[in-house]
Design a protein around this motif. Structure first.
Motif, PDB file in Angstrom:
ATOM      1  N   ALA A  53      23.453 -47.581  21.225  1.00 32.80           N
ATOM      2  CA  ALA A  53      22.829 -48.360  20.155  1.00 32.80           C
ATOM      3  C   ALA A  53      21.677 -47.600  19.514  1.00 32.80           C
ATOM      4  O   ALA A  53      21.547 -47.566  18.276  1.00 32.80           O
ATOM      5  CB  ALA A  53      22.344 -49.701  20.704  1.00 32.80           C
ATOM      6  N   ILE A  54      20.845 -46.974  20.342  1.00 29.48           N
ATOM      7  CA  ILE A  54      19.690 -46.243  19.810  1.00 29.48           C
ATOM      8  C   ILE A  54      20.134 -45.034  18.993  1.00 29.48           C
ATOM      9  O   ILE A  54      19.638 -44.782  17.888  1.00 29.48           O
ATOM     10  CB  ILE A  54      18.761 -45.806  20.965  1.00 29.48           C
ATOM     11  CG1 ILE A  54      18.100 -47.038  21.591  1.00 29.48           C
ATOM     12  CG2 ILE A  54      17.700 -44.834  20.467  1.00 29.48           C
ATOM     13  CD1 ILE A  54      17.336 -46.738  22.860  1.00 29.48           C
ATOM     14  N   VAL A  55      21.094 -44.279  19.528  1.00 26.62           N
ATOM     15  CA  VAL A  55      21.577 -43.093  18.812  1.00 26.62           C
ATOM     16  C   VAL A  55      22.273 -43.501  17.517  1.00 26.62           C
ATOM     17  O   VAL A  55      22.078 -42.878  16.470  1.00 26.62           O
ATOM     18  CB  VAL A  55      22.527 -42.280  19.707  1.00 26.62           C
ATOM     19  CG1 VAL A  55      23.166 -41.138  18.919  1.00 26.62           C
ATOM     20  CG2 VAL A  55      21.770 -41.714  20.905  1.00 26.62           C
ATOM     21  N   GLY A  56      23.070 -44.567  17.558  1.00 32.47           N
ATOM     22  CA  GLY A  56      23.728 -45.032  16.343  1.00 32.47           C
ATOM     23  C   GLY A  56      22.745 -45.540  15.309  1.00 32.47           C
ATOM     24  O   GLY A  56      22.931 -45.344  14.104  1.00 32.47           O
ATOM     25  N   HIS A  57      21.680 -46.187  15.771  1.00 29.38           N
ATOM     26  CA  HIS A  57      20.670 -46.733  14.856  1.00 29.38           C
ATOM     27  C   HIS A  57      19.839 -45.637  14.199  1.00 29.38           C
ATOM     28  O   HIS A  57      19.582 -45.670  12.993  1.00 29.38           O
ATOM     29  CB  HIS A  57      19.763 -47.697  15.623  1.00 29.38           C
ATOM     30  CG  HIS A  57      18.622 -48.229  14.819  1.00 29.38           C
ATOM     31  ND1 HIS A  57      18.779 -49.139  13.783  1.00 29.38           N
ATOM     32  CD2 HIS A  57      17.276 -47.977  14.892  1.00 29.38           C
ATOM     33  CE1 HIS A  57      17.603 -49.432  13.261  1.00 29.38           C
ATOM     34  NE2 HIS A  57      16.678 -48.734  13.914  1.00 29.38           N
ATOM     35  N   THR A  58      19.414 -44.664  15.000  1.00 34.23           N
ATOM     36  CA  THR A  58      18.554 -43.603  14.468  1.00 34.23           C
ATOM     37  C   THR A  58      19.342 -42.496  13.781  1.00 34.23           C
ATOM     38  O   THR A  58      18.802 -41.777  12.934  1.00 34.23           O
ATOM     39  CB  THR A  58      17.718 -42.982  15.608  1.00 34.23           C
ATOM     40  OG1 THR A  58      18.607 -42.397  16.576  1.00 34.23           O
ATOM     41  CG2 THR A  58      16.859 -44.038  16.278  1.00 34.23           C
ATOM     42  N   GLY A  59      20.611 -42.351  14.162  1.00 28.41           N
ATOM     43  CA  GLY A  59      21.412 -41.275  13.597  1.00 28.41           C
ATOM     44  C   GLY A  59      21.128 -39.926  14.216  1.00 28.41           C
ATOM     45  O   GLY A  59      21.615 -38.894  13.737  1.00 28.41           O
ATOM     46  N   ARG A  60      20.348 -39.912  15.286  1.00 29.77           N
ATOM     47  CA  ARG A  60      19.985 -38.653  15.925  1.00 29.77           C
ATOM     48  C   ARG A  60      20.697 -38.520  17.269  1.00 29.77           C
ATOM     49  O   ARG A  60      20.714 -39.454  18.063  1.00 29.77           O
ATOM     50  CB  ARG A  60      18.473 -38.589  16.158  1.00 29.77           C
ATOM     51  CG  ARG A  60      17.651 -38.677  14.878  1.00 29.77           C
ATOM     52  CD  ARG A  60      16.189 -38.836  15.185  1.00 29.77           C
ATOM     53  NE  ARG A  60      15.401 -39.004  13.971  1.00 29.77           N
ATOM     54  CZ  ARG A  60      14.108 -39.332  13.959  1.00 29.77           C
ATOM     55  NH1 ARG A  60      13.469 -39.520  15.112  1.00 29.77           N
ATOM     56  NH2 ARG A  60      13.473 -39.469  12.812  1.00 29.77           N
TER      57      ARG A  60
END
Length: 228
Positions: A53-60
């Motif tokens: 979720a965090i990686v998908g949200h930030t795009g990083r």
């Protein structure tokens, strides 16, 4: 023994009252199997859901996530089990570690792809309503991505249930005992019966996720091809 005889022998094994009680009975072995599977799936979800979720949200870090998932998928589960048994000992730990490694990639990748694929207009609308980063993720992105997230969880759950039979190789219980012990004794009704139980359990898990999807996914998103 022909196929008909094997089917009849397996049916007689499954319906024998002696196999439905005691420490080696089907209910007890089923609970053991569900316990190992649920524990591995829960740990994998705790790791993969927030990270995806965090990686998908930030795009990083998307490349790292996908690369890690592909690497984990390439690791043979039984080989990893034997390696962990060699390093540690016979018991629960060498069973849970390979199952976590098996369950994490589909949950991680599907969560990442689901969050990343949320339409930009939805994110902009959420920000226009005063939501900040975490609020956009929780209240806008996750609900829209839920079909794909649940698909990852369902895939992981079915794979874990089917693969948890390896617990028998580590000297503990579960439905795999009927298969592994049956092969060692050439008790083929036990092997077939145990395999049938694992297949039925996987089907039940599949049906359970159908109900979960109906409960958690908005009616407008249920027809999405991402939920198949």
């Amino acid at each position: 023994m022909n196929l008909t005889d094997q089917i009849n022998a397996a049916w007689n094994w499954l319906t024998a009252s002696a196999h439905w009680s005691g420490g080696d009975g089907i209910p007890h072995r089923l609970l053991e199997h569900l316990g190992y599977s649920a524990l591995a799936l829960a740990i994998a979800a705790v790791i993969a859901l927030p990270l995806g979720a965090i990686v998908g949200h930030t795009g990083r870090g998307g490349f790292i996530v996908v690369s890690f998932a592909n690497l984990a998928r390439a690791v043979p589960t039984l080989g990893l089990l034997l390696l962990v048994v060699t390093v540690t000992s016979i018991g629960l730990t060498p069973v849970i570690i390979p199952l976590i490694a098996l369950a994490t990639p589909p949950i991680l990748v599907n969560t990442y792809e689901g969050i990343r694929g949320v339409d930009a207009d939805i994110k902009d609308a959420a920000k226009g309503m005063g939501m900040k980063g975490p609020g956009v993720l929780v209240k806008a992105e996750i609900p829209v991505a839920m079909p794909l997230i649940l698909l990852g969880l369902r895939t992981a759950a079915i794979q874990v249930v089917a693969t948890a039979t390896i617990a028998a190789y580590a000297g503990i219980g579960g439905l795999g005992r009927y298969i592994v012990d049956g092969l060692s004794r050439k008790d083929y009704p036990s092997v077939v019966g145990g395999s049938v139980l694992v297949v039925l359990l996987a089907v039940i898990v599949q049906l359970a996720f159908v109900g979960i999807r109906r409960a958690l996914v908005s009616p407008g998103l249920r027809g999405s091809s991402r939920t198949s």
